[in-house]
Design a protein around this motif. Structure first.
Motif, PDB file in Angstrom:
ATOM      1  N   SER A  27       0.863  -1.192   0.000  1.00  0.00           N
ATOM      2  CA  SER A  27       0.000   0.000   0.000  1.00  0.00           C
ATOM      3  C   SER A  27       0.892   1.233   0.000  1.00  0.00           C
ATOM      4  O   SER A  27       1.858   1.289   0.763  1.00  0.00           O
ATOM      5  CB  SER A  27      -0.880   0.002   1.254  1.00  0.00           C
ATOM      6  N   VAL A  29       1.482   5.487   0.032  1.00  0.00           N
ATOM      7  CA  VAL A  29       1.052   6.854   0.345  1.00  0.00           C
ATOM      8  C   VAL A  29       1.598   7.761  -0.747  1.00  0.00           C
ATOM      9  O   VAL A  29       2.797   7.716  -1.034  1.00  0.00           O
ATOM     10  CB  VAL A  29       1.648   7.305   1.703  1.00  0.00           C
ATOM     11  N   GLU A  32      -1.510  13.699  -4.521  1.00  0.00           N
ATOM     12  CA  GLU A  32      -2.272  13.588  -5.759  1.00  0.00           C
ATOM     13  C   GLU A  32      -1.438  13.975  -6.985  1.00  0.00           C
ATOM     14  O   GLU A  32      -1.531  13.336  -8.027  1.00  0.00           O
ATOM     15  CB  GLU A  32      -3.528  14.474  -5.671  1.00  0.00           C
ATOM     16  N   GLU A  35       0.813  11.265  -8.959  1.00  0.00           N
ATOM     17  CA  GLU A  35       0.259  10.031  -9.512  1.00  0.00           C
ATOM     18  C   GLU A  35       0.924   9.578 -10.810  1.00  0.00           C
ATOM     19  O   GLU A  35       1.217   8.394 -10.973  1.00  0.00           O
ATOM     20  CB  GLU A  35      -1.258  10.172  -9.728  1.00  0.00           C
ATOM     21  N   ARG A  62      -6.810   1.719  -6.939  1.00  0.00           N
ATOM     22  CA  ARG A  62      -6.674   3.167  -6.677  1.00  0.00           C
ATOM     23  C   ARG A  62      -7.847   3.599  -5.799  1.00  0.00           C
ATOM     24  O   ARG A  62      -9.004   3.258  -6.087  1.00  0.00           O
ATOM     25  CB  ARG A  62      -6.700   3.928  -8.001  1.00  0.00           C
ATOM     26  N   ALA A  63      -7.548   4.321  -4.733  1.00  0.00           N
ATOM     27  CA  ALA A  63      -8.595   4.711  -3.783  1.00  0.00           C
ATOM     28  C   ALA A  63      -9.567   5.714  -4.394  1.00  0.00           C
ATOM     29  O   ALA A  63      -9.161   6.681  -5.049  1.00  0.00           O
ATOM     30  CB  ALA A  63      -7.970   5.305  -2.536  1.00  0.00           C
ATOM     31  N   PRO A  66     -11.726   9.934  -0.649  1.00  0.00           N
ATOM     32  CA  PRO A  66     -10.745  11.018  -0.544  1.00  0.00           C
ATOM     33  C   PRO A  66      -9.898  10.941   0.724  1.00  0.00           C
ATOM     34  O   PRO A  66      -8.750  11.386   0.729  1.00  0.00           O
ATOM     35  CB  PRO A  66     -11.591  12.296  -0.570  1.00  0.00           C
ATOM     36  N   TYR A  70      -3.991   5.260   1.897  1.00  0.00           N
ATOM     37  CA  TYR A  70      -3.168   4.743   0.810  1.00  0.00           C
ATOM     38  C   TYR A  70      -3.859   5.007  -0.526  1.00  0.00           C
ATOM     39  O   TYR A  70      -4.964   4.516  -0.762  1.00  0.00           O
ATOM     40  CB  TYR A  70      -2.925   3.243   0.994  1.00  0.00           C
ATOM     41  N   ARG A  71      -3.205   5.760  -1.401  1.00  0.00           N
ATOM     42  CA  ARG A  71      -3.813   6.087  -2.708  1.00  0.00           C
ATOM     43  C   ARG A  71      -3.816   4.867  -3.603  1.00  0.00           C
ATOM     44  O   ARG A  71      -4.759   4.669  -4.383  1.00  0.00           O
ATOM     45  CB  ARG A  71      -3.035   7.266  -3.325  1.00  0.00           C
ATOM     46  N   TYR A  72      -2.769   4.025  -3.514  1.00  0.00           N
ATOM     47  CA  TYR A  72      -2.697   2.806  -4.325  1.00  0.00           C
ATOM     48  C   TYR A  72      -2.419   1.599  -3.431  1.00  0.00           C
ATOM     49  O   TYR A  72      -1.662   1.708  -2.465  1.00  0.00           O
ATOM     50  CB  TYR A  72      -1.583   2.908  -5.378  1.00  0.00           C
ATOM     51  N   TYR A 105       7.328   7.617  -1.992  1.00  0.00           N
ATOM     52  CA  TYR A 105       6.061   6.917  -1.734  1.00  0.00           C
ATOM     53  C   TYR A 105       6.214   5.909  -0.597  1.00  0.00           C
ATOM     54  O   TYR A 105       6.507   4.731  -0.843  1.00  0.00           O
ATOM     55  CB  TYR A 105       5.596   6.196  -3.007  1.00  0.00           C
TER      56      TYR A 105
ATOM     57  N   ASP B 112     -11.891   1.341  -3.232  1.00  0.00           N
ATOM     58  CA  ASP B 112     -10.943   1.466  -4.342  1.00  0.00           C
ATOM     59  C   ASP B 112     -11.575   0.962  -5.631  1.00  0.00           C
ATOM     60  O   ASP B 112     -12.551   0.218  -5.605  1.00  0.00           O
ATOM     61  CB  ASP B 112      -9.701   0.607  -4.078  1.00  0.00           C
TER      62      ASP B 112
END
Lengths: 121, 121
Positions: A27, A29, A32, A35, A62-63, A66, A70-72, A105, B112
């Motif tokens: 996971s 962090v 934005e 990306e 991908r989250a 908002p 973890y974005r991915y 990341y 996600d």
């Protein structure tokens, strides 16, 4: 351990003697605006992973939420812990996962087994 | 946001208008001696989830790496964000996910989408 940016901690330790399939779950962090850079770095690394013996599948998530920490989240299934280890001992993979760009990341690599798997009707 | 133990943050926020399948990914921190209690709590909650319309599949992963931050990672696929939301607005599910016992297990719920899915030969 906490989210890590240390190059030597960018892969998961692998238990000796485990039998059956395993999943690497990592996971990430990221901000934005990072990306596109992240995706390019991830593509180069995953292209190598999926060329290796014992690779079964990968899903990059991908989250949508908002507030997600973890974005991915990357989930890569391998036939066995041995196959995962063999792939991750290759010089080319070590070179890819220790690239300094990854330090942007923080991530949480771990090798898991699936203990419950249920499919709906 | 950091790992949370707040009852009102035990489910992921859901984007309005998103189309296509989604995956709830929830990673849990727990002490080794808490595993049996955690599994019992998880079973009760997941039994309700999988009875709901739009449930597709779930995989509960358990970390093999001793240094893993998250001992368990739950991935639940739903047909749509709307199906996820409808299930998680049920009184019974809200009751289950806000049980005080969950406070023992900080987690990171997020909804996600799968942006890459590759299957090996």
């Amino acid at each position: 351990m906490p989210d890590t940016t240390e190059p030597q901690e960018r892969t998961a330790s692998t238990p000796i003697g485990h039998r059956g399939p395993v999943a690497l779950i990592n996971s990430f962090v990221l901000a934005e605006e990072a990306e596109a850079r992240f995706r390019a770095l991830w593509e180069a690394t995953s292209a190598f992973s999926r060329s290796q013996p014992g690779f079964r599948s990968l899903r990059l998530h991908r989250a949508l939420s908002p507030e997600a920490r973890y974005r991915y989240v990357n989930v890569v299934e391998w036939e066995s812990a041995d196959a995962y280890r063999a792939a991750h001992e290759q010089d080319e993979l070590l070179r890819l996962v220790t690239r300094r760009d990854w330090a942007e990341y923080p991530s949480t690599p771990a090798l898991d087994e699936v203990v419950e798997h249920l499919v709906g009707d």
